[in-house]
Scaffold this active site. Structure first.
Site, mmCIF file in Angstrom:
data_model
loop_
_atom_site.group_PDB
_atom_site.id
_atom_site.type_symbol
_atom_site.label_atom_id
_atom_site.label_comp_id
_atom_site.label_asym_id
_atom_site.label_seq_id
_atom_site.Cartn_x
_atom_site.Cartn_y
_atom_site.Cartn_z
ATOM 1 N N ARG A 59 0.865 -1.197 0.000
ATOM 2 C CA ARG A 59 0.000 0.000 0.000
ATOM 3 C C ARG A 59 0.892 1.234 0.000
ATOM 4 O O ARG A 59 1.295 1.689 -1.032
ATOM 5 C CB ARG A 59 -0.946 -0.022 1.191
ATOM 6 C CG ARG A 59 -2.289 -0.629 0.800
ATOM 7 C CD ARG A 59 -3.383 -0.219 1.727
ATOM 8 N NE ARG A 59 -3.842 1.131 1.476
ATOM 9 C CZ ARG A 59 -4.627 1.824 2.265
ATOM 10 N NH1 ARG A 59 -5.026 1.311 3.400
ATOM 11 N NH2 ARG A 59 -5.001 3.028 1.955
ATOM 12 N N TYR A 166 -11.060 -6.069 16.548
ATOM 13 C CA TYR A 166 -10.189 -7.021 15.858
ATOM 14 C C TYR A 166 -10.838 -8.416 15.841
ATOM 15 O O TYR A 166 -10.937 -9.069 14.796
ATOM 16 C CB TYR A 166 -8.843 -7.066 16.588
ATOM 17 C CG TYR A 166 -7.796 -7.958 15.982
ATOM 18 C CD1 TYR A 166 -7.167 -7.629 14.790
ATOM 19 C CD2 TYR A 166 -7.399 -9.136 16.633
ATOM 20 C CE1 TYR A 166 -6.178 -8.445 14.253
ATOM 21 C CE2 TYR A 166 -6.405 -9.945 16.105
ATOM 22 C CZ TYR A 166 -5.803 -9.601 14.916
ATOM 23 O OH TYR A 166 -4.818 -10.396 14.408
HETATM 24 N N1 SER Z 1 -0.798 -10.886 17.186
HETATM 25 C C1 SER Z 1 -2.137 -10.378 17.080
HETATM 26 C C2 SER Z 1 -2.345 -9.216 17.970
HETATM 27 O O1 SER Z 1 -1.782 -9.215 19.030
HETATM 28 C C3 SER Z 1 -3.126 -11.448 17.432
HETATM 29 O O2 SER Z 1 -3.411 -12.216 16.343
HETATM 30 O O3 SER Z 1 -3.075 -8.349 17.616
#
Ligand code: SER
Length: 344
Positions: A59, A166
């Site tokens: 990107r 997330y």
């Molecule tokens: N490593 C990632 C995080 O800590 C988790 O999948 O956001």
């Protein structure tokens, strides 16, 4: 004199290897290719499938060093479906490793961007894959679980009610990938990665980043201030295993895959004390202090202590090579060599 039989065998052999080569030839696009996983996965894919056949999708950050020199790269914004479609068409892509992502702590600070990159971009990739008949690798995460999930020996199929943006995007992604396979026959595959530890490209803004930073700080300052509390256990994995997992799954016999997406995979589980003690075996005067970051701590407490990855082991032969001891030796050596050579 070369017998007719030998000539026949030779021609047959040459034809067979040509045919095999033809069928295993791939044109691969890696989105997020300058990121923590992408920067190493792209190089490994180039070794396996040929430099010209693996396009590094970037990107804003330009690739550098071997990533730039060894093969093609292209600007691709996965949140723009037209752009994804043009790149896939131009490079005749048949396989997409979709690694463009925003990690957990950053997504918590900017949930709108977390959703856009986590879900809208994946949707675009899947739609383009449907149209152009591409296979798709999608990395889910330990973040796809939440506080109501059993946190010890977390099963492959269990309660998933994550409380972070997330996590919400990862569960959505897992479901979308399953849907595109069942509804449209798109060859989607994926794993739930634990925290990934590596010494090439730093992760950015993840809850598990401390397990990378601790090694750099141990070499540079013999001291580390840990943002997660003592006793916070999380699954972890060394980068070479993470890369092998992605490629092995994409090459696995599809008839053996009952799950296809979101396989739990892990290599080790530790808390900050355990990794610090392992480092002390090599750097006896290493010290660790705690200054707990509330956002990261709150996230970590909702994630598994240790996942059960038996489905991945049974369905496609997953097995990690690195445990904490072997990884620590390798990490300290790689970072130490670079630090001595002053090449960072
Ligand atoms: N490593 C990632 C995080 O800590 C988790 O999948 O956001």
């Amino acid at each position: 004199m070369i017998s007719k039989q030998t000539t026949k065998c030779f021609i047959f052999g040459a034809l067979k290897s040509l045919t095999i080569k033809y069928f295993i030839m791939k044109n691969i696009l890696v989105t997020g290719s300058v990121g923590q996983i992408g920067s190493e996965l792209t190089l490994e894919l180039r070794k396996r499938y040929g430099n010209e056949n693996v396009v590094a999708g970037i990107r804003k950050t330009q690739p550098s060093g071997e990533l730039k020199e060894s093969g093609p790269y292209v600007v691709v914004d996965a949140t723009d479906i037209k752009n994804v479609s043009e790149v896939v068409k131009e490079y005749k892509i048949d396989t997409i490793y979709h690694l463009a992502a925003i990690l957990s702590a950053v997504a918590e600070n900017n949930p709108q961007a977390g959703w856009n990159v986590g879900v809208n971009a994946l949707y675009n990739v899947l739609e383009v894959a449907r149209e152009f008949n591409c296979s798709v690798f999608f990395p889910s995460s330990i973040g796809a679980f939440g506080p109501s999930t059993p946190l010890d020996n977390t099963p492959q199929d269990t309660i998933q009610r994550p409380t972070t943006m997330y996590g919400v995007t990862k569960v959505t992604g897992e479901l979308l990938c399953d849907y595109y396979f069942k509804r449209f026959g798109v060859d989607t595959r994926g794993v739930r990665y634990p925290g990934i530890i590596s010494n090439v490209t730093l992760p950015g803004g993840g809850t598990t980043d401390y397990a990378v930073e601790i090694y750099y700080e141990a070499i540079k300052n013999k001291k580390f201030v840990c943002p997660l509390a003592k006793g916070t256990f999380l699954d972890m994995m060394y980068m070479p295993d993470s890369i092998r997992a992605a490629i092995d799954l994409m090459e696995a016999d599809p008839s053996k895959l009952k799950h296809r997406n979101a396989f739990n995979i892990t290599a080790m589980s530790f808390d900050p004390e355990i990794v610090a003690d392992e480092i002390k075996k090599h750097i006896p005067d290493f010290v660790m202090e705690y200054d707990v970051e509330p956002v990261k701590q709150a996230i970590a407490e909702t994630w598994p202590n240790k996942m059960d990855d038996s489905a991945a082991r049974e369905e496609w032969g997953w097995k990690p090579k690195f445990d904490l001891e072997a990884m620590t030796i390798d990490m300290l050596k790689a970072i130490g060599d670079r630090y001595k050579g002053n090449s960072w």
